[in-house]
Design a protein around this motif. Structure first.
Motif, PDB file in Angstrom:
ATOM      1  N   GLU A 220      14.852  15.605 -28.754  1.00  0.00           N
ATOM      2  CA  GLU A 220      16.204  15.099 -28.977  1.00  0.00           C
ATOM      3  C   GLU A 220      17.225  16.200 -28.675  1.00  0.00           C
ATOM      4  OE1 GLU A 220      16.594  11.913 -29.785  1.00  0.00           O
ATOM      5  OE2 GLU A 220      18.760  12.081 -29.618  1.00  0.00           O
TER       6      GLU A 220
ATOM      7  N   ILE B 273      16.932  14.378 -36.096  1.00  0.00           N
ATOM      8  CA  ILE B 273      17.302  13.689 -34.855  1.00  0.00           C
ATOM      9  C   ILE B 273      18.666  13.039 -35.018  1.00  0.00           C
ATOM     10  CG2 ILE B 273      16.748  11.676 -33.445  1.00  0.00           C
ATOM     11  CD1 ILE B 273      13.848  12.349 -33.740  1.00  0.00           C
ATOM     12  N   GLN B 274      18.847  12.402 -36.166  1.00  0.00           N
ATOM     13  CA  GLN B 274      20.112  11.731 -36.416  1.00  0.00           C
ATOM     14  C   GLN B 274      21.252  12.748 -36.442  1.00  0.00           C
ATOM     15  OE1 GLN B 274      19.545   8.679 -36.270  1.00  0.00           O
ATOM     16  NE2 GLN B 274      21.608   7.911 -36.513  1.00  0.00           N
TER      17      GLN B 274
ATOM     18  N   LEU C  80      13.204  12.682 -38.544  1.00  0.00           N
ATOM     19  CA  LEU C  80      14.112  11.625 -38.124  1.00  0.00           C
ATOM     20  C   LEU C  80      15.541  11.950 -38.526  1.00  0.00           C
ATOM     21  CD1 LEU C  80      12.111   8.411 -39.008  1.00  0.00           C
ATOM     22  CD2 LEU C  80      12.340   9.541 -36.831  1.00  0.00           C
TER      23      LEU C  80
ATOM     24  N   ASN D  15      14.478   7.988 -28.303  1.00  0.00           N
ATOM     25  CA  ASN D  15      13.591   9.141 -28.308  1.00  0.00           C
ATOM     26  C   ASN D  15      12.135   8.669 -28.199  1.00  0.00           C
ATOM     27  OD1 ASN D  15      11.942  11.303 -29.257  1.00  0.00           O
ATOM     28  ND2 ASN D  15      13.805  12.267 -30.026  1.00  0.00           N
TER      29      ASN D  15
ATOM     30  N   ILE E 280      24.160   5.698 -32.019  1.00  0.00           N
ATOM     31  CA  ILE E 280      24.516   6.537 -33.149  1.00  0.00           C
ATOM     32  C   ILE E 280      24.101   5.881 -34.465  1.00  0.00           C
ATOM     33  CG2 ILE E 280      26.844   5.707 -33.722  1.00  0.00           C
ATOM     34  CD1 ILE E 280      26.148   9.281 -32.747  1.00  0.00           C
TER      35      ILE E 280
ATOM     36  N   LEU F  11      21.487   3.661 -37.135  1.00  0.00           N
ATOM     37  CA  LEU F  11      20.102   3.805 -37.540  1.00  0.00           C
ATOM     38  C   LEU F  11      19.223   2.749 -36.874  1.00  0.00           C
ATOM     39  CD1 LEU F  11      20.360   4.493 -41.392  1.00  0.00           C
ATOM     40  CD2 LEU F  11      19.941   6.116 -39.580  1.00  0.00           C
TER      41      LEU F  11
ATOM     42  N   MET G  69       9.644   9.757 -30.891  1.00  0.00           N
ATOM     43  CA  MET G  69       9.846   9.138 -32.196  1.00  0.00           C
ATOM     44  C   MET G  69       9.245   7.735 -32.205  1.00  0.00           C
ATOM     45  SD  MET G  69      13.413   8.664 -34.211  1.00  0.00           S
ATOM     46  CE  MET G  69      14.192   7.296 -33.423  1.00  0.00           C
TER      47      MET G  69
END
Lengths: 935, 189
Positions: free
Chosen positions: A290, A252-253, A249, B88, B5, B7, B91
């Motif tokens: 991503e 991805i960020q 994660l 995503n 962008i 969280l 995810m």
């Protein structure tokens, strides 16, 4: 066994939703009781949460009371009760007052409490704090953030993240702690997994760390550093080089941050592409996905061979077992294929395999993507072969999928047929077969509408005939009255123009004999159109048929028959067949305007004021809408999902209609505004305005100037409407004018207005008008040099006042030049047969220019279409991205009603695009104007 | 398409029963302009749309009302996570699958409507530990399970001796004895 029956009787454990008041009262009672019964209280809290998560809300007073009672539970030491207490506090804090009172209890727990509920306490704390009290918890957050327990650390990071909007200045001080956390290594304590019996004592397979804190710390860091590009770059490179990010994660960020950085500064792509590229191969498919997504949005920055890596990764993802990932990959490929179908040709084989995927969203997406790629088949023969193969596959699939999916496929086929008319034959056949199969009215309507559009927009007469004949067969056994009526109407419109009208008359007459009265009446009108337009002896035969309907049992049918006969006999075909239609948006606007004021009622409504649209104009509007709509549907991906087709496409239609209506209303608005200026009244009717204002300055300048060009064709006048915005906060502008100097001597300045004063943040308009030469007299194109002139005065007090003694400073401000180009004299127009029109037009001119400011054929085509204000025909607006030459066919109507056809041959020479422009026009002089005005 | 962008990646978490009734529904960040489902009516309409689609098409992911929806069906339950359209997919689906797994463990391998309602406290805690305010807090199922406490076994009232003589109580007493004795033995050795 015994426990089962016990449960069934327990009123608390099961069944329907507990009663709100009962729960409330029991909660208040139990939570205040002494000693606290932990088991019962946890049950009660669960019931209360069930109500909340079911959508029940407690009014502020009750919620506060509950909140207060729950805070009593802090005295109980059972950690499992306390964990749920924190969840309840979190949920109630939004609706309760005085939430601050639990702050000290929570803070005590964070310092001294059990590790089990410490993270919950930290997260709840952020809910009860406000901007003023945050600082008291600052040290606590800081300590938790660097705590060696990863879960406590995550909780503190998220709590700070949530506090950002209320206390940015406090959270800012955590930047160092966050950075430290990103790079640190934290391990779960050894007893982490002892809590639940499932794991027993064997901890060998359990993770020692999930690294989630890296994700949260990175998120917080970005919020604190995003304004600083250099430190962002540093962060990205250091995190990548050290490979310190272990959590998917967080990667991805990181990829998203790279995307954002590149969005703001594309020149960094050379540094950042290798980073993104390295993520294309990763053990986690979400990271690969991503990276692909990001590179797709950055496609314009990436070289073609580098982009192939993205396709290869996607190709791999297409065959993973997880359907969510396959779905994501095919969705992304479909998106790429919208603009660059040639890029995804390599995955065609995988896509064909996906047609039989058990997940229908995936198979439908695969089909629509394949349909798009066929348009660009490099060798004609192979691609038509694959079209056959695909159609075969689709036919077998059609029996298995739901109607929603069928409708999506139908739309994809229609869009393919419209964009690549040469492939229409197979596709039309497919639609026809589908029409004959069983289906609901929704499905049939979709097919019929697709075929209607094909009839309207396909250039090939044979195709039209083929579809019409298929319709004739279909109405023989169509069970839906609604559809039958629409088809009959279409047959009436198109039939008389075909080579064998008698064929259609026979089919329509059959309906007249066999069907219900609604269908009969529309059949009568359809027949009447043949009667009015066809030659003898057909016309008299139609009259005979209509005469029979005079004895119909239904009065509507009789009425229509007799009216039609009268019109045919009076030789006024225009009463039956109309070749123009009112602009509906205009009609609505006028009518509302008329009805809003009772004074208007003394005179009748002037229908003649409503502009008429000819069929050609109507068609060009519809064609444009159709293409955008089909593209949107494919793009919005919401529509991929067939089942929801109904609502969103309805909305889409509405918004498209709105777009057309808006354009018209905007024009009306301009006209109304101009009419307020006396001098412009005599200029007559406004013919054309530029739709979007043109910026003559940067958007961030001290003064922002935009301009709209208004052209009056009747009197040959040009009015420029400048809008000036004063963005300075300490300056007042007075006596503002715009000095306009045309480089064309034939332009005569006539009238200009002056703006008295502009306070800070105000905007105002200045008009300048010119007499321009007629199209025949002289060169109508010009470049206009503009200068803003004003007197500036400083603001001296808080109310924005100025010193009356201040004489101000006379100043000039250079703004950009404005060009009057050929596009200002033209409207886009749609006609299906460009070549025929092109050959017929009398006026001719040609020129060769270098298209400035573009480096690809694709951009050049878009730019020319826009600056010339034309419509691209025969699908020539689509340019394969790797082509080095292209022919663009443009059509437009000039302000004097003549047609302008432009054929542009584009070729790539090095980094420049050269265009040979051949113009043919109806209006004398227009061809020259367009040729000399294109660049 | 604007890039997310922040969280905040999860729009909502839902547990629906096999007749479409909501057992758990949490729409995160109601004050956020991006949250389209603010009122109960909007939420229920959205849930109905999801429910209708889920039942018709057996797949893990779908697009619905401009949202990305991933879900897992187990027995008579549907666990749903909703995200933005451009989120995503992989995810969000991992989150769904992992929470599903964690719930299965927590509910003793019996993930159905009855046990969810019986152990609602643990279900709430599990979802709270997975997603906080739209931010994914933890995605590993083992860690999720370890974060959820079981309810107190007995209603302990101080000063009162409490003996649980149900089948379960005896069993746990036996387990406790076994553990203590083996510890003692090991220490002795």
């Amino acid at each position: 066994m015994s426990t089962q029956s016990y449960k069934a009787q327990d009123p608390y454990s099961l069944g329907s939703l507990p009663d709100k008041m009962a729960v409330y009262q029991e909660c208040v009672q139990q939570f205040n009781a002494l000693p606290v019964d932990a088991k019962k209280c946890r049950q009660l809290l669960a019931k209360m949460l069930r109500l909340i998560y079911h959508g029940v809300t407690f009014p502020a007073e009750e919620s506060t009371m509950l909140f207060f009672s729950i805070s009593k539970l802090f005295q109980h030491k059972d950690s499992s009760l306390r964990q749920l207490v924190y969840l309840a506090i979190k949920e109630l804090s939004a609706t309760s007052q005085d939430v601050l009172m639990v702050t000290s209890s929570i803070m005590k727990d964070i310092q001294l409490g059990d590790l089990i509920y410490k993270p919950n306490a930290v997260r709840s704390l952020s809910k009860v704090l406000d901007g003023l009290t945050v600082s008291s918890a600052e040290r606590l957050f800081r300590n938790c953030m660097v705590d060696k327990n990863p879960i406590v650390s995550s909780a503190a990071l998220i709590a700070s993240y949530n506090l950002l909007p209320v206390a940015k200045d406090v959270v800012k001080r955590f930047a160092n702690e966050a950075l430290e956390t990103v790079n640190s290594y934290k391990q779960f304590p050894s007893n982490q997994f002892q809590l639940h019996e499932y794991y027993g004592t064997s901890t060998t397979n359990l993770p020692s760390n999930s690294y989630m804190y890296q994700y949260h710390a990175l998120g917080l860091l970005y919020e604190l550093k995003s304004h600083d590009k250099m430190s962002m770059m540093k962060l990205i490179t250091s995190l990548h080089e050290g490979s310190s990010l272990k959590n998917s994660l967080s990667i991805i960020q990181l990829i998203r941050y790279i995307n954002r950085v590149l969005h703001d500064d594309p020149s960094l792509i050379t540094h950042l592409y290798p980073v993104l590229h390295s993520f294309l191969k990763h053990k986690s498919d979400m990271v690969e996905l991503e990276a692909c997504k990001t590179l797709t949005t950055l496609q314009h920055l990436v070289k073609d061979d580098e982009f192939m890596n993205v396709i290869l990764t996607l190709q791999k993802l297409l065959s993973v077992p997880r359907s969510a990932t396959r779905f994501a990959a095919v969705r992304l490929i479909n998106k790429i294929s919208l603009k660059h179908p040639e890029k995804v040709l390599v995955v065609n084989l995988e896509l064909e395999n996906l047609i039989n995927d058990p997940n229908r969203s995936i198979s439908t997406l695969a089909i629509t993507t394949l349909l798009k790629t066929f348009g660009v088949g490099t060798v004609e023969s192979t691609s038509s072969e694959s079209v056959d193969r695909l159609i075969l596959k689709m036919t077998s699939l059609m029996d298995e999928i739901t109607e929603d999916f069928k409708i999506v496929i139908i739309e994809a086929i229609e869009s393919l047929a419209l964009k690549f008319p040469s492939k229409h034959k197979k596709l039309v056949e497919f639609l026809d077969d589908l029409l004959r199969d069983d289906g609901s009215i929704k499905l049939k309507t979709a097919i019929v509408e697709a075929l209607f559009d094909l009839i309207k927009f396909l250039p090939d007469e044979n195709a039209k005939q083929l579809i019409l004949m298929n319709f004739c067969e279909y109405i023989e056994d169509c069970e839906f009255t609604l559809l039958l009526v629409r088809i009959l109407h279409l047959l009436g419109d198109e039939g008389p123009k075909t080579s064998q009208p008698s064929y259609y008359i026979r089919h329509i007459y059959n309906r007249l004999v066999l069907e219900n009265s609604i269908i009969r009446s529309s059949a009568v009108i359809a027949l009447a159109k043949f009667g009015a337009l066809c030659d003898e002896p057909l016309a008299s035969n139609v009259r005979t048929l209509l005469t029979r309907s005079l004895k119909d049992v239904d009065d509507e049918v009789r009425d229509r028959a007799s009216v039609s006969l009268r019109f045919i006999d009076s030789k006024q075909p225009s009463l039956i067949v109309n070749d123009s239609r009112f602009n509906l948006a205009a009609l609505e606007g006028k009518l509302t305007h008329y009805l809003n004021n009772e004074d208007n009622f003394s005179t009748g409504f002037q229908i003649s004021e409503v502009p008429l649209l000819t069929l050609d104009e109507l068609k060009s509007m519809e064609y444009n809408e159709k293409l955008t709509q089909l593209d949107n549907n494919a793009d919005g991906s919401g529509s991929k999902d067939k089942s929801e087709k109904g609502t969103p496409s309805g909305n889409q239609d509405a918004s498209n209609d709105d777009a057309a209506a808006n354009e018209y209303l905007k024009q009306q608005e301009y006209a109304a505004r101009l009419a307020e200026v006396e001098e412009f009244v005599e200029y007559g009717k406004l013919t054309k305005s530029t739709m979007t204002p043109i910026y003559l300055t940067d958007r961030e300048n001290e003064f922002v100037v935009t301009v709209v060009k208004h052209f009056f064709a009747e009197t040959n006048k040009l009015v420029l409407e400048y809008e000036i915005t004063n963005t300075l906060s300490l300056l007042v502008l007075q006596d503002i004018t715009i000095d306009v100097v045309p480089d064309n001597e034939a332009y005569e300045a006539e009238y200009s207005t002056k703006l008295a004063e502009l306070k800070p943040q105000q905007s105002g308009s200045v008009y300048n008008s010119f007499g321009v030469p007629g199209i025949l007299e002289d060169d109508v194109l010009a470049a206009l040099g503009n200068t803003l002139k004003y007197i500036s005065k400083d603001i001296i007090d808080d109310e924005g006042g100025i010193d009356p003694a201040d004489e101000g400073i006379q100043d000039d401000y250079e703004i950009e030049d404005l060009e009057v180009s050929a596009g200002d004299f033209m409207f886009p127009l749609y006609k299906p047969n460009f070549t025929a029109i092109y050959d017929l037009l009398p006026e001719e001119d040609s020129t060769v220019v270098t298209v400035s400011g573009v480096s690809t054929i694709e951009n050049a085509a878009t730019k020319l279409t826009k600056t010339l204000s034309c419509m691209a025909l025969d699908g020539t607006d689509y340019v394969p991205s790797d082509s080095t030459s292209h022919i663009l066919k443009l059509l437009a109507k000039d302000l004097w009603g003549g047609i302008v056809a432009v054929q542009v041959r584009l070729a790539l020479r090095g980094a420049q695009v050269v265009a040979k422009i051949e113009v043919k026009a109806e209006t004398e002089g227009m061809a020259g104007v367009v040729a000399s005005g294109a660049y | 398409m604007s890039l997310n962008i922040s969280l905040h990646t999860v729009t909502a978490a839902l547990i629906l029963s096999n007749n479409g009734e909501r057992l758990y529904a949490k729409y995160y960040r109601p004050e956020d302009p991006l949250q389209q489902f603010k009122t109960l009516q909007q939420q229920q309409k959205f849930e109905k749309t999801i429910y209708d689609k889920v039942n018709k098409l057996h797949q893990d992911v779908l697009l619905c009302d401009n949202h990305l929806v991933t879900y897992k069906q187990t027995n008579d339950l549907i666990l749903v996570f909703v995200g933005a359209l451009q989120e995503n997919e992989s995810m969000l689906f991992s989150l769904t699958a992992n929470v599903n797994e964690a719930l299965t463990i927590l509910l003793n391998n019996l993930l159905d409507k009855q046990s969810v309602l019986e152990k609602y406290d643990m279900v709430c805690l599990c979802l709270d530990e997975a997603v906080d305010d739209g931010i994914i807090l933890e995605i590993d199922p083992a860690v999720l399970v370890s974060r959820v406490t079981k309810p107190p076994v007995t209603s302990v009232v101080p000063g009162e001796m409490h003996i649980d003589i149900s089948e379960k109580g005896l069993f746990s007493a036996f387990n406790y004895a076994t553990k203590r004795i083996s510890e003692k033995l090991q220490q002795g050795l």
